[in-house]
Design a protein around this motif. Structure first.
Motif: not given
Lengths: 424, 255
Positions: B96-98, B100-102
C-alpha cells in the motif's frame, strides 16, 4: 486542514510525475482548441464569411462574363481560371476546387439580343422565359450543403447584377434610338455619360449589421470562433480531469492504500477534499493555459485574439464551478468503475457525449429539436452557456446564477453518490 | 480489574462476533469470542476463506460486524473510532504505497494524515527509515525498489504513529530471506517494547517462531488457541503444520 493540504500536495506531486497524465490534461485541450479554431475559421470561409475560391471557365468572353466576374469578386469569391489543358470537370471531381462555374459561349450576345427585342416590343410583351443565359455550376461531391447554398445564392445575385447592368445599357441604347427617331440630329441626353447604367446598377437599399447590446456592453466585436471555442474546449479539457481522478481512486483501492487510509484517523471527506482541491488547481491552470493560447498564440496563427471580459475575475466562480463538476464526475467514476481501463473508456466516452450534447462541438441551436431538449442534461451545456453569457453575450454575473447552481448541484450529487458507494 | 480503566482492558476483545456477506452461502464469522492481552504477539492461522481477513478488517474498523461487540483497548468503534485509529497501525497484505513517490515522501504523507507534524514527523520518519534499513534509498522512488524493500517500507508506515496495537496481514509474502529476517527482527523488537501484534500468516514456522499465542481458525470460528508449545504438547503433533492440517484438513481451499 493539514490533512486536506497533505492530500492535495500528494495528488499534485503524483500528477507532476505522471507525464502521460499531464499530456492528457494540458497538451490535449491545447491542441484541440488550436486545431478546432483553425478548422472553424475555414468553415466560416465555406459559409461565405471569409474569402472563398471557385473555378470559372469563361467561354463567353463578353460583357456578361466580365460583369459577373467583377460582381463575384465583390462578394469575396476568389475566381480562378483553369490552366490551359486542364479540365474543369476533372479539377472539381478531384476535389482541388469545391465549385466550378461555366459561362457558355455566346451568352452575352444572346442576352443583348433578347433584351433589345423585349425593349423594342414595348407594350407587346413576349411570353415565356427564353433560356438565353444558362450557366452551369459543378460542385465537389464532398462539398457541404451550406457551402453549395452559399455559392449558388451568390452566383444568382452576381448574375442578376450583370443582367441589370446589361439591361441598363440596352435601355440606354433603346431610348437613344427612340429619341433619335423623334428628333433626328438632336444629341441624346444619355450619350454624354453612363448615368442610366450607374443608376440601375446602384443598390438603393443597404443592410447594416447593428451591434447587439446587452445593458451597457456592445458585443458584436467579440463574436468570433475564438471567443466561442476557447471556453468550450477549455471546459472539455477540464472534464477530462475526471479520468485521472478516477484513476487515482482506483489505484488506491487496488494497491491497498484505501485500506490503509480507512484505518487512519482521517475522514473520507477530508481525503476527497484534498483530491478535489488538487484537481481544482489543475483545472484553473488548464483554463489559464487555454486563455493564454487564445490571447498570445492565436494572433500569430492569423486568428482573432481571445477577448476577456472587462473584469476577468467574474470568470473565476464559473471556472471553479465547472472544475468542481468535473472533479465530482471523476470521483463518481472512480467509485463505480472496477479498473482504470474501464474508467478511461467510460469516462472519455461520457465526456465526449456530454460535450457533443452540450454544444462544445456543434452549437445547440444547430441541433435537431430532440437533441436541443436533451442538451439541457449535459453539465458541459450549463458551463458553455454560462461562458457564452459572460464572454459573448456580455451578460453579468447574476445572469449565470442558474447555470452555476446546476453545476454545483451536479458536483454535490456526484460526491454524495461516490461517498455512499465507497462506504458500502 | 476495573472495567472503567482503559489501561487495564485487554488490547482486543470480541464477543459473539457475527459477519455474513450478502452473496455468501454461510457466515464468515459465527459468534467469535477472542481476547488478546496487551503486549501479546498473536498469530491468526487459517486456510483460505477461514475468516482471517474478515476478523482483521472488523478489528481495524474497516468493516462493521452484523452482530457481537468489539473493544479495542477498552474502546468501541461506534463511539471512539478516531481515538482507536490514533492508537493502532495497519500493515495491509498489498503493498500500500505510492509508487511514484519516494520512500521519504510516502512516510511524510502518511505521517501528516496521521496528524504528525514538525519535529515529531521528522523524528518518526527517520526512525522508520532506519528500522527498514532504507536510509540510503530514502529519496528514491518506490517504483525502483525491490519486493523486499517495498515490504519493509509497507511495514514501517504502519509504525509511524508508534501504535499500541499493530495489525499485520501476511506482511512477509513473497520476499527475500534477508528482508524476511529483518522484518522478523523488527517485529520481535516491537513485541519486546510492549506493542501488541496481531499477525496473520500462512507460514507455520514463522508463526511458531514469532508468536506468543496462536489461534487456528476455520469456518468463522476458532478451533484451537494458545501458546504454540502448549498446543503442540496437547495435540501430540511434531509441528504446527501437522496440527494445522489435522484440524483444517488437507483439501485445497480455493475461494
Amino acid at each position: 486542514m493539514q490533512k486536506i493540504l497533505s492530500t492535495t500536495a500528494k495528488e499534485l506531486l503524483l500528477l507532476v510525475r505522471d507525464r502521460a497524465g499531464l499530456l492528457v490534461l494540458f497538451i490535449m485541450p491545447a491542441i484541440l482548441v488550436i486545431v478546432i479554431t483553425l478548422v472553424q475559421e475555414n468553415i466560416l470561409a465555406l459559409s461565405g464569411q471569409r474569402q472563398t475560391e471557385v473555378l470559372l471557365l469563361d467561354q463567353d468572353g463578353g460583357v456578361f462574363a466580365s460583369t459577373l466576374l467583377s460582381s463575384l469578386r465583390q462578394m469575396k469569391i476568389s475566381v480562378h481560371s483553369p490552366e490551359q489543358g486542364e479540365d474543369l470537370q476533372r479539377l472539381i471531381a478531384d476535389g482541388r476546387y469545391q465549385a466550378g462555374i461555366i459561362i457558355p459561349a455566346g451568352v452575352s450576345r444572346r442576352l443583348q439580343q433578347e433584351m433589345a427585342s423585349r425593349l423594342a416590343a414595348g407594350d407587346h410583351a413576349i411570353d415565356g422565359t427564353p433560356d438565353t443565359a444558362s450557366l452551369s455550376i459543378l460542385f465537389d461531391p464532398g462539398a457541404m450543403a451550406g457551402f453549395r447554398a452559399g455559392i449558388l445564392s451568390r452566383l444568382q445575385m452576381a448574375a442578376r447584377a450583370a443582367e441589370i447592368e446589361m439591361l441598363a445599357q440596352e435601355l440606354g441604347h433603346s431610348l437613344q434610338a427612340r429619341l433619335g427617331r423623334l428628333n433626328p440630329g438632336a444629341p441624346s441626353p444619355l450619350q454624354a455619360d453612363d448615368s442610366l447604367k450607374q443608376t440601375f446598377s446602384h443598390s438603393f437599399t443597404t443592410i447594416t449589421e447593428q451591434p447587439t447590446t446587452t445593458g451597457t456592453a456592445t458585443i458584436s466585436d467579440i463574436i468570433n470562433p475564438v471567443n466561442q471555442n476557447v471556453p468550450a474546449w477549455a471546459l472539455f479539457g477540464m472534464f477530462f480531469t475526471a479520468i485521472p481522478i478516477a484513476g487515482t481512486i482506483l489505484a488506491e483501492r487496488r494497491s491497498g492504500i484505501a485500506v490503509r487510509l480507512a484505518g487512519i484517523p482521517v475522514s473520507p471527506l477530508q481525503l476527497l477534499g484534498g483530491k478535489i482541491t488538487a484537481y481544482l488547481c489543475v483545472c484553473l491552470c488548464q483554463f489559464l493555459l487555454i486563455v493564454l493560447i487564445g490571447i498570445v498564440l492565436f494572433p500569430h496563427l492569423g486568428l482573432q485574439a481571445f477577448t476577456l471580459p472587462e473584469n476577468p475575475m467574474v470568470l473565476l466562480p464559473l471556472i471553479c464551478a465547472c472544475s468542481l463538476a468535473a472533479c465530482g464526475f471523476g470521483t463518481f467514476l472512480g467509485s463505480v468503475c472496477h479498473s482504470y481501463e474501464q474508467a478511461s473508456t467510460l469516462g472519455s466516452t461520457m465526456v465526449v457525449i456530454a460535450a457533443a450534447l452540450g454544444g462544445v462541438m456543434v452549437p445547440v441551436y444547430a441541433m435537431p429539436q430532440m437533441m436541443q431538449r436533451l442538451s439541457i442534461l449535459s453539465p458541459l451545456n450549463w458551463g458553455v452557456n454560462a461562458f457564452l453569457d459572460l464572454l459573448v453575450r456580455g451578460k453579468d454575473f447574476l445572469a449565470i446564477g442558474h447555470d452555476l447552481a446546476r453545476l454545483l448541484t451536479f458536483f454535490a450529487v456526484m460526491v454524495i453518490l461516490s461517498w455512499k458507494r465507497s462506504s458500502r | 480489574m476495573n472495567p472503567r480503566d482503559p489501561g487495564q482492558d485487554p488490547a482486543i476483545q470480541t464477543a459473539g462476533l457475527i459477519k455474513k456477506y450478502r452473496l455468501a452461502d454461510r457466515p464468515a464469522l459465527t459468534g467469535l469470542d477472542l481476547t488478546i492481552g496487551r503486549g501479546e504477539f498473536f498469530g491468526l492461522l487459517g486456510p483460505n476463506g477461514a475468516g482471517k481477513t474478515t476478523i482483521l478488517s472488523i478489528l481495524c474498523g474497516l468493516r462493521a460486524p452484523d452482530g457481537g461487540t468489539v473493544r479495542i483497548l477498552g474502546m468501541e468503534y461506534r463511539r471512539q473510532q478516531r481515538r482507536i485509529q490514533e492508537r493502532i497501525g495497519i500493515v495491509p497484505q498489498e503493498i500500500a504505497l505510492y509508487d511514484q513517490l519516494t520512500a521519504r515522501e510516502n512516510l511524510i504523507i502518511f505521517g501528516r494524515l496521521l496528524g504528525l507534524g514538525g519535529g515529531r514527523l521528522k523524528e518518526r520518519t527517520g526512525y522508520c527509515l532506519e528500522i527498514a534499513q532504507l536510509h540510503e534509498r530514502a529519496d528514491h522512488r518506490v517504483a525502483s525498489f525491490s519486493g523486499g524493500m517495498k515490504r519493509r517500507l509497507n511495514l514501517v508506515i504502519g509504525l509511524l504513529n508508534a501504535p499500541s496495537i499493530l495489525f499485520l496481514d501476511e506482511p512477509t509474502v513473497g520476499i527475500d530471506t534477508q528482508s524476511r529476517h529483518l522484518i522478523h527482527r523488527q517485529l520481535q523488537g516491537l513485541h519486546a517494547q510492549g506493542t501488541t501484534l496481531l499477525y496473520t500468516t500462512h507460514y507455520m514456522e514463522e508463526a511458531q517462531e514469532l508468536c506468543s499465542t496462536i489461534a487456528i481458525l476455520d469456518e468463522g470460528r476458532i478451533l484451537r488457541q494458545g501458546p504454540p508449545a502448549r498446543l503442540l504438547q496437547e495435540s501430540a503433533c511434531h509441528s504446527l503444520e501437522e496440527l494445522f492440517l489435522g484440524l483444517t484438513g488437507k483439501q485445497i481451499r480455493d475461494i
